[in-house]
Each structure stands twice: as structure tokens, then as C-alpha cells.
Design a protein around this motif. Structure first.
Motif, PDB file in Angstrom:
ATOM      1  N   ALA A 185       5.445   4.499 -10.453  1.00  0.00           N
ATOM      2  CA  ALA A 185       6.466   4.069  -9.500  1.00  0.00           C
ATOM      3  C   ALA A 185       7.015   5.262  -8.724  1.00  0.00           C
ATOM      4  O   ALA A 185       7.244   5.179  -7.507  1.00  0.00           O
TER       5      ALA A 185
ATOM      6  N   ALA B 115      10.069  -2.373  -9.684  1.00  0.00           N
ATOM      7  CA  ALA B 115       8.741  -2.488 -10.296  1.00  0.00           C
ATOM      8  C   ALA B 115       8.693  -1.740 -11.625  1.00  0.00           C
ATOM      9  O   ALA B 115       8.067  -2.200 -12.587  1.00  0.00           O
TER      10      ALA B 115
ATOM     11  N   LEU C 181      -0.390  -4.636  -1.755  1.00  0.00           N
ATOM     12  CA  LEU C 181      -0.406  -4.428  -3.207  1.00  0.00           C
ATOM     13  C   LEU C 181      -1.234  -5.487  -3.922  1.00  0.00           C
ATOM     14  O   LEU C 181      -1.900  -5.203  -4.926  1.00  0.00           O
TER      15      LEU C 181
ATOM     16  N   TYR D 118      11.054  -3.686 -14.321  1.00  0.00           N
ATOM     17  CA  TYR D 118      10.427  -4.900 -14.851  1.00  0.00           C
ATOM     18  C   TYR D 118       9.018  -4.646 -15.391  1.00  0.00           C
ATOM     19  O   TYR D 118       8.285  -5.591 -15.682  1.00  0.00           O
ATOM     20  N   ARG D 119       8.644  -3.363 -15.486  1.00  0.00           N
ATOM     21  CA  ARG D 119       7.388  -2.936 -16.096  1.00  0.00           C
ATOM     22  C   ARG D 119       6.159  -3.505 -15.398  1.00  0.00           C
ATOM     23  O   ARG D 119       5.140  -3.785 -16.044  1.00  0.00           O
ATOM     24  N   VAL D 120       6.276  -3.712 -14.100  1.00  0.00           N
ATOM     25  CA  VAL D 120       5.097  -4.068 -13.319  1.00  0.00           C
ATOM     26  C   VAL D 120       4.161  -2.868 -13.257  1.00  0.00           C
ATOM     27  O   VAL D 120       2.936  -3.008 -13.331  1.00  0.00           O
ATOM     28  N   VAL D 121       4.758  -1.696 -13.122  1.00  0.00           N
ATOM     29  CA  VAL D 121       4.018  -0.432 -13.181  1.00  0.00           C
ATOM     30  C   VAL D 121       4.823   0.528 -14.050  1.00  0.00           C
ATOM     31  O   VAL D 121       6.018   0.319 -14.298  1.00  0.00           O
TER      32      VAL D 121
ATOM     33  N   THR E 191      12.308  -1.103  -4.238  1.00  0.00           N
ATOM     34  CA  THR E 191      11.108  -1.840  -4.642  1.00  0.00           C
ATOM     35  C   THR E 191      10.385  -1.126  -5.776  1.00  0.00           C
ATOM     36  O   THR E 191      10.009  -1.744  -6.781  1.00  0.00           O
ATOM     37  N   CYS E 192      10.202   0.175  -5.626  1.00  0.00           N
ATOM     38  CA  CYS E 192       9.538   0.951  -6.684  1.00  0.00           C
ATOM     39  C   CYS E 192      10.389   0.984  -7.942  1.00  0.00           C
ATOM     40  O   CYS E 192       9.869   0.911  -9.071  1.00  0.00           O
TER      41      CYS E 192
END
Length: 232
Positions: free
Chosen positions: A128, A117, A69, A120-123, A113-114
Motif C-alpha cells: 500500500a 486497502a 486494479l 482492510y487487508r486488501v493488500v 484509498t491506499c
């Protein structure tokens, strides 16, 4: 560092794959084809592996995915696609374990994990979901391919084999016995490392007869082990 750990996991994974193939060939040479019945002996740690092989592979999987990633996020798509070799190799080796705990741990890892993510607004949530769906599809495809080469692997995760039924019944008996021990020692527990002594002791808490659950070196459940040994 993550790339090094991930590639190290891939190397261990392929060592396990080749060992699995060799052990299956040895079983088939003497007329034994039930992979599920011999699953505990199909992947055994080499002398240079410190610890349990499958646990080490599970621990290297997040690093392999993180390196992939990171490369993708930096715009290095080609290197990211090359790094895809590591997590796929690790998952392929884990599938050969025929362990339901290992199987569902990998599935839970992908989903959680998705999910984290997205939380926490990583994606974004949509991305996701796409990544989670792709990961589940990939591990499902790996399982289908391996089941074609070694029929019976997919059956192992259905839990219908007689050895698995006996294993499940045995673990349930151990869990019940552990709860009985906890009820008798709810505050302080029985002490670190003493649960096997109580599980194997020839007496029953709150019962009318004298029996044990057979040899049990551990409770096969970390939460139950904690409350049995340490108490509330």
C-alpha cells in the motif's frame, strides 16, 4: 461499468485539456499571460456536460482506478497498463483547474484509498505504501510537465497569487458570518437555502457596526452550510 465510466472521464478530460489550450492561446494573443488570475474561465462546461465539469471528473477518477486494479488483479497486466491512460488523463485535466481544493482532493483520494486497502487487508501495508508513493510521484510528475507547458500552474497550488489571497480572505469572512448566524439559530438553523439571505443581510450578529461579507451564494463549506441551514 467501471471501465466505461473511467474511459468516459478520460474523454471528458481530453476535451477539457484542448479547451484549456485554446483559452490560454486566446489570452496570450491579447498579451495576458497570468493563468492563475483567469483560472475560473480556463475550463468551462460544454453544452453536453450536465453539472460542474471538475466535479464530474473527480467522480470518474475512482472508477478509472478501480477498473485498472481489477484488470491487474485478474492478471491482465497489458490491459491494466492500457487502462492507466484513463486516470492519468483525468488527473492531468484536474491539474489544469488551478484549484487548490481539487488538487488536495486528488492527493487525499490516493492516500486514503491506499490506507483503506491496507486497513482492510486488501493488500499488505508495504505494498500500500509503495502504491501510494507511486501515485503521488505520478501526479507530481504530471504537474511538473504541465507547469513546463503552462508556467504558473504549480504556483496556483502555492496559494500566493493576489486573487487567491482575496479569495481566502473572503471565504474566512463568510465562515465567520456563518458561525454568527449559527449562534443565533443553533437548534433549527435558518432553513434550507436561506443562508445566502442571512449572509448578505445588512446586519451583524454581536457586532457594533453594519456590514455584510459581500455577495455570497453559499458558505463554501458543507459542514458550515449544514449547521447554518439545519442547526444542531
Amino acid at each position: 461499468v467501471a471501465s466505461a465510466i473511467g474511459l468516459g472521464g478520460a474523454w471528458l478530460a481530453w476535451t477539457a485539456v484542448f479547451q484549456f489550450a485554446s483559452n490560454v492561446a486566446a489570452l496570450r494573443a491579447v498579451g495576458l499571460g497570468g493563468i492563475v488570475a483567469f483560472r475560473a474561465r480556463l475550463i468551462t462546461p460544454q453544452s453536453y456536460v450536465l453539472g460542474e465539469w471538475l466535479t464530474i471528473l473527480l467522480l470518474t477518477l475512482p472508477f478509472a482506478c478501480a477498473a485498472l486494479l481489477w484488470l491487474w488483479a485478474r492478471g491482465r497486466q497489458r490491459w491494466a497498463l492500457a487502462m492507466l491512460f484513463a486516470p492519468i488523463s483525468i488527473v492531468a485535466a484536474l491539474w489544469l483547474s488551478c484549484s487548490r481544493a481539487v488538487f488536495w482532493s486528488v492527493v487525499l483520494f490516493c492516500v486514503s484509498t491506499c490506507g483503506l486497502a491496507a486497513v482492510y487487508r486488501v493488500v499488505r501495508m508495504k505494498k500500500a505504501l509503495v502504491v501510494a508513493g507511486g501515485a503521488i510521484a505520478a501526479i507530481g510528475m504530471a504537474l511538473a510537465i504541465e507547469n513546463t507547458a503552462y508556467p504558473g500552474i504549480a504556483q496556483a497550488y502555492a496559494g500566493g497569487h493576489s486573487s487567491q489571497v482575496r479569495s481566502t480572505e473572503g471565504r474566512i469572512a463568510i465562515w465567520k458570518r456563518s458561525l454568527d448566524v449559527f449562534r443565533e439559530h443553533p437548534v433549527w438553523g435558518v432553513g434550507a437555502g436561506n443562508s445566502p439571505l442571512y449572509l448578505n443581510a445588512p446586519f451583524v450578529y454581536g457586532g457594533d457596526h453594519d456590514e455584510t461579507v459581500g455577495f455570497a451564494s453559499r458558505t463554501f463549506s458543507l459542514p458550515l452550510q449544514l449547521v447554518t441551514e439545519k442547526g444542531a
